[in-house]
Design an enzyme around this catalytic site. Structure first.
Site, PDB file in Angstrom:
ATOM      1  N   ASP A  62       0.884  -1.239   0.237  1.00  0.00           N
ATOM      2  CA  ASP A  62       0.322   0.044   0.005  1.00  0.00           C
ATOM      3  C   ASP A  62       0.872   1.204  -0.073  1.00  0.00           C
ATOM      4  O   ASP A  62       1.451   1.662   0.943  1.00  0.00           O
ATOM      5  CB  ASP A  62      -1.030   0.002   1.378  1.00  0.00           C
ATOM      6  CG  ASP A  62      -1.831   1.271   1.122  1.00  0.00           C
ATOM      7  OD1 ASP A  62      -1.474   1.980   0.666  1.00  0.00           O
ATOM      8  OD2 ASP A  62      -2.804   1.101   1.987  1.00  0.00           O
ATOM      9  N   ASP A  69       7.776   3.235   0.382  1.00  0.00           N
ATOM     10  CA  ASP A  69       8.877   3.291  -0.421  1.00  0.00           C
ATOM     11  C   ASP A  69      10.250   2.495   0.165  1.00  0.00           C
ATOM     12  O   ASP A  69      11.083   1.825  -0.516  1.00  0.00           O
ATOM     13  CB  ASP A  69       9.197   4.750  -0.715  1.00  0.00           C
ATOM     14  CG  ASP A  69       9.493   5.760   0.512  1.00  0.00           C
ATOM     15  OD1 ASP A  69       9.133   5.281   1.682  1.00  0.00           O
ATOM     16  OD2 ASP A  69       9.869   6.899   0.409  1.00  0.00           O
ATOM     17  N   ASN A  89       4.125   5.142 -11.661  1.00  0.00           N
ATOM     18  CA  ASN A  89       2.643   5.277 -12.238  1.00  0.00           C
ATOM     19  C   ASN A  89       1.447   5.208 -11.209  1.00  0.00           C
ATOM     20  O   ASN A  89       0.380   5.919 -11.384  1.00  0.00           O
ATOM     21  CB  ASN A  89       2.531   4.058 -13.274  1.00  0.00           C
ATOM     22  CG  ASN A  89       1.062   3.875 -13.567  1.00  0.00           C
ATOM     23  OD1 ASN A  89       0.635   4.651 -14.129  1.00  0.00           O
ATOM     24  ND2 ASN A  89       0.579   2.729 -13.141  1.00  0.00           N
ATOM     25  N   TYR A 154      -5.881  17.034  -6.478  1.00  0.00           N
ATOM     26  CA  TYR A 154      -5.374  15.880  -7.472  1.00  0.00           C
ATOM     27  C   TYR A 154      -4.473  16.691  -8.342  1.00  0.00           C
ATOM     28  O   TYR A 154      -3.408  16.287  -8.495  1.00  0.00           O
ATOM     29  CB  TYR A 154      -6.467  15.159  -7.903  1.00  0.00           C
ATOM     30  CG  TYR A 154      -5.977  14.449  -9.382  1.00  0.00           C
ATOM     31  CD1 TYR A 154      -5.165  13.302  -8.879  1.00  0.00           C
ATOM     32  CD2 TYR A 154      -6.057  14.797 -10.368  1.00  0.00           C
ATOM     33  CE1 TYR A 154      -4.589  12.616 -10.038  1.00  0.00           C
ATOM     34  CE2 TYR A 154      -5.840  13.953 -11.705  1.00  0.00           C
ATOM     35  CZ  TYR A 154      -4.823  12.717 -11.450  1.00  0.00           C
ATOM     36  OH  TYR A 154      -4.377  12.074 -12.459  1.00  0.00           O
ATOM     37  N   LYS A 158      -0.611  16.620  -9.303  1.00  0.00           N
ATOM     38  CA  LYS A 158       0.206  16.194 -10.497  1.00  0.00           C
ATOM     39  C   LYS A 158       1.134  17.312 -11.159  1.00  0.00           C
ATOM     40  O   LYS A 158       2.269  17.235 -11.654  1.00  0.00           O
ATOM     41  CB  LYS A 158      -0.953  15.988 -11.387  1.00  0.00           C
ATOM     42  CG  LYS A 158      -1.612  14.650 -11.206  1.00  0.00           C
ATOM     43  CD  LYS A 158      -0.612  13.308 -11.213  1.00  0.00           C
ATOM     44  CE  LYS A 158      -1.229  12.062 -10.713  1.00  0.00           C
ATOM     45  NZ  LYS A 158      -0.341  11.140 -10.951  1.00  0.00           N
ATOM     46  N   THR A 189      -9.669   4.031 -18.124  1.00  0.00           N
ATOM     47  CA  THR A 189      -9.059   3.010 -17.009  1.00  0.00           C
ATOM     48  C   THR A 189     -10.267   2.949 -15.958  1.00  0.00           C
ATOM     49  O   THR A 189     -11.188   3.868 -16.002  1.00  0.00           O
ATOM     50  CB  THR A 189      -7.569   3.657 -16.455  1.00  0.00           C
ATOM     51  OG1 THR A 189      -7.859   4.770 -15.812  1.00  0.00           O
ATOM     52  CG2 THR A 189      -6.831   3.647 -17.786  1.00  0.00           C
TER      53      THR A 189
HETATM   54  N1  LIG Z   1      -6.951   7.617 -16.488  1.00  0.00           N
HETATM   55  C1  LIG Z   1      -6.855   8.939 -16.862  1.00  0.00           C
HETATM   56  O1  LIG Z   1      -7.527   9.476 -17.412  1.00  0.00           O
HETATM   57  C2  LIG Z   1      -5.477   9.629 -16.233  1.00  0.00           C
HETATM   58  C3  LIG Z   1      -4.979  10.735 -16.768  1.00  0.00           C
HETATM   59  C4  LIG Z   1      -4.045  11.487 -16.307  1.00  0.00           C
HETATM   60  C5  LIG Z   1      -3.327  10.742 -15.288  1.00  0.00           C
HETATM   61  N2  LIG Z   1      -3.567   9.406 -14.836  1.00  0.00           N
HETATM   62  C6  LIG Z   1      -2.619   8.665 -13.821  1.00  0.00           C
HETATM   63  O2  LIG Z   1      -2.125   7.890 -14.360  1.00  0.00           O
HETATM   64  C7  LIG Z   1      -1.767   6.656 -13.453  1.00  0.00           C
HETATM   65  C8  LIG Z   1      -2.408   5.409 -13.328  1.00  0.00           C
HETATM   66  O3  LIG Z   1      -3.814   5.494 -13.285  1.00  0.00           O
HETATM   67  P1  LIG Z   1      -4.739   4.701 -14.063  1.00  0.00           P
HETATM   68  O4  LIG Z   1      -5.487   5.684 -15.094  1.00  0.00           O
HETATM   69  O5  LIG Z   1      -4.106   3.616 -14.742  1.00  0.00           O
HETATM   70  O6  LIG Z   1      -5.793   4.296 -12.989  1.00  0.00           O
HETATM   71  P2  LIG Z   1      -6.227   2.818 -12.464  1.00  0.00           P
HETATM   72  O7  LIG Z   1      -6.759   1.928 -13.736  1.00  0.00           O
HETATM   73  O8  LIG Z   1      -7.268   3.368 -11.164  1.00  0.00           O
HETATM   74  O9  LIG Z   1      -4.769   2.205 -11.694  1.00  0.00           O
HETATM   75  C9  LIG Z   1      -4.422   2.833 -10.502  1.00  0.00           C
HETATM   76  C10 LIG Z   1      -3.136   1.929 -10.171  1.00  0.00           C
HETATM   77  O10 LIG Z   1      -2.684   2.450  -9.044  1.00  0.00           O
HETATM   78  C11 LIG Z   1      -2.653   1.318  -7.880  1.00  0.00           C
HETATM   79  N3  LIG Z   1      -2.777   2.025  -6.628  1.00  0.00           N
HETATM   80  C12 LIG Z   1      -3.927   2.987  -6.268  1.00  0.00           C
HETATM   81  N4  LIG Z   1      -3.805   3.027  -4.953  1.00  0.00           N
HETATM   82  C13 LIG Z   1      -2.571   2.432  -4.642  1.00  0.00           C
HETATM   83  C14 LIG Z   1      -1.931   2.262  -3.188  1.00  0.00           C
HETATM   84  N5  LIG Z   1      -2.437   2.893  -2.152  1.00  0.00           N
HETATM   85  N6  LIG Z   1      -0.863   1.454  -3.142  1.00  0.00           N
HETATM   86  C15 LIG Z   1      -0.424   0.900  -4.225  1.00  0.00           C
HETATM   87  N7  LIG Z   1      -0.692   0.930  -5.576  1.00  0.00           N
HETATM   88  C16 LIG Z   1      -2.006   1.830  -5.302  1.00  0.00           C
HETATM   89  C17 LIG Z   1      -3.913   0.596  -8.256  1.00  0.00           C
HETATM   90  O11 LIG Z   1      -3.654  -0.737  -7.688  1.00  0.00           O
HETATM   91  P3  LIG Z   1      -4.495  -1.425  -6.424  1.00  0.00           P
HETATM   92  O12 LIG Z   1      -5.552  -0.751  -6.211  1.00  0.00           O
HETATM   93  O13 LIG Z   1      -4.275  -2.957  -6.521  1.00  0.00           O
HETATM   94  O14 LIG Z   1      -3.520  -0.945  -5.276  1.00  0.00           O
HETATM   95  C18 LIG Z   1      -3.926   0.631  -9.728  1.00  0.00           C
HETATM   96  O15 LIG Z   1      -2.870  -0.431 -10.167  1.00  0.00           O
HETATM   97  C19 LIG Z   1      -2.274   7.531 -12.096  1.00  0.00           C
HETATM   98  O16 LIG Z   1      -1.113   8.369 -11.390  1.00  0.00           O
HETATM   99  C20 LIG Z   1      -3.109   8.558 -12.656  1.00  0.00           C
HETATM  100  O17 LIG Z   1      -3.121   9.917 -11.917  1.00  0.00           O
HETATM  101  C21 LIG Z   1      -4.791   9.066 -15.332  1.00  0.00           C
END
Ligand SMILES: NC(=O)c1ccc[n+]([C@@H]2O[C@H](COP(=O)([O-])OP(=O)(O)OC[C@H]3O[C@@H](n4cnc5c(N)ncnc54)[C@H](OP(=O)(O)O)[C@@H]3O)[C@@H](O)[C@H]2O)c1
Length: 266
Positions: A62, A69, A89, A154, A158, A189
């Site tokens: 977590d 870290d 990520n 948020y 970022k 996602t």
């Molecule tokens: N989707 C978008 O539109 C978008 C746009 C800009 C930037 N981003 C960025 O892209 C990155 C990936 O997001 P995504 O879109 O792929 O979302 P996602 O499908 O919700 O994936 C998020 C990932 O982060 C992990 N995570 C969340 N909380 C955590 C914790 N406390 N400890 C460890 N792992 C954790 C989740 O795994 P577990 O739940 O298994 O822990 C999951 O693998 C993020 O940094 C997000 O801010 C996304």
């Protein structure tokens, strides 16, 4: 092919993280997968090992917990593994009026999106420096470029990743470590479900597939680009955000995101 190289991917159980795992495995990277959902990562790991003949380790952590870290890098040290590539990520968003949001949820988001990301980068970069090489891709967002009511905290987290990442890139050049920042726009996602943002057909229009975003990120990393913004409309948005006053941007964004700051999210 990088058959000896290891890539560490945080947030490797969903969305962009899973896509990074697929594309890097196809390039021959061995993978270190990190997230909370161990069973999901185990299944992904076995699938990629079979399909691409690579090696994978999974780490259930977590990353919103202080000290995560240090614990993660401690586990890597025990395996004598220094990643060649770090994909920082893992991240979450919290959508809605800031004042009404759950206090603990916001604190956990900031810890995950900024503190753990910074700490993990430092610990891994120290080990890359000792070896003399490495690459780091930091996942920011186009939310970093404009004040976003509804995603105020948020977006600021970022913006931290973007500003800090570009400065760090300059510092680490001299150590043989390359840093790029990937700033995706809306990507298909689980992010929006977890952030609790209802997606209207209007926003759905602007969503990119995760595979395209990851391919653009890895391409930009290979080209040593400082900031990578996938999608032409996202690039136009980030350019416009540099031209308009921040107050105007925030006013427009509040209306586009339909944040009802009186009584909740509309
Ligand atoms: N989707 C978008 O539109 C978008 C746009 C800009 C930037 N981003 C960025 O892209 C990155 C990936 O997001 P995504 O879109 O792929 O979302 P996602 O499908 O919700 O994936 C998020 C990932 O982060 C992990 N995570 C969340 N909380 C955590 C914790 N406390 N400890 C460890 N792992 C954790 C989740 O795994 P577990 O739940 O298994 O822990 C999951 O693998 C993020 O940094 C997000 O801010 C996304």
């Amino acid at each position: 092919m990088h058959t000896q190289a290891w890539a560490l991917i945080t947030g490797a159980s969903s969305g962009l993280g899973v896509e990074f795992a697929h594309q890097l495995a196809a390039q021959g990277y061995n993978l270190l997968l990190v997230a909370r959902r161990e069973a999901v990562m185990q299944q992904l790991a076995r699938q990629l090992e079979r399909r691409h003949g690579i090696r994978c380790h999974t780490f259930a952590q977590d990353l919103s917990q202080p000290g995560a870290d240090i614990r993660l890098v401690g586990e890597l040290d025990l395996l004598a593994l220094v990643p060649d590539l770090l994909i920082n990520n893992a991240g979450v968003g919290c959508f809605g009026p800031f004042i009404a949001q759950d206090h603990e949820r916001i604190q956990a988001m900031l810890q995950l999106n900024m503190h753990t990301l910074t700490g993990l980068t430092q610990l891994v970069a120290q080990r890359m420096q000792a070896r003399g090489s490495g690459s780091i891709l930091l996942i920011s967002s186009i939310a970093a470029f404009l004040p976003l009511p509804g995603y105020a905290a948020y977006g600021a987290s970022k913006a931290f990743v973007l500003q800090w990442g570009v400065a760090l890139r300059e510092e680490l050049k001299d150590c043989g470590i390359h840093v790029s920042v990937l700033a995706p726009g809306m990507t298909r996602t689980a992010f929006f479900d977890i952030a609790r943002q209802p997606i209207t057909p209007f926003w759905n229009h602007f969503m990119l597939p995760a595979a395209n975003v990851v391919a653009a990120g890895l391409h930009g990393l290979r080209q040593s680009r400082a900031i990578i913004v996938p999608g032409w409309y996202n690039r136009i948005l980030t350019c416009c955000s540099q031209l308009l006053p921040r107050g105007v941007l925030a006013w427009v964004a509040k209306r586009l995101l339909q944040v009802n700051t009186d009584s909740g999210v509309s």
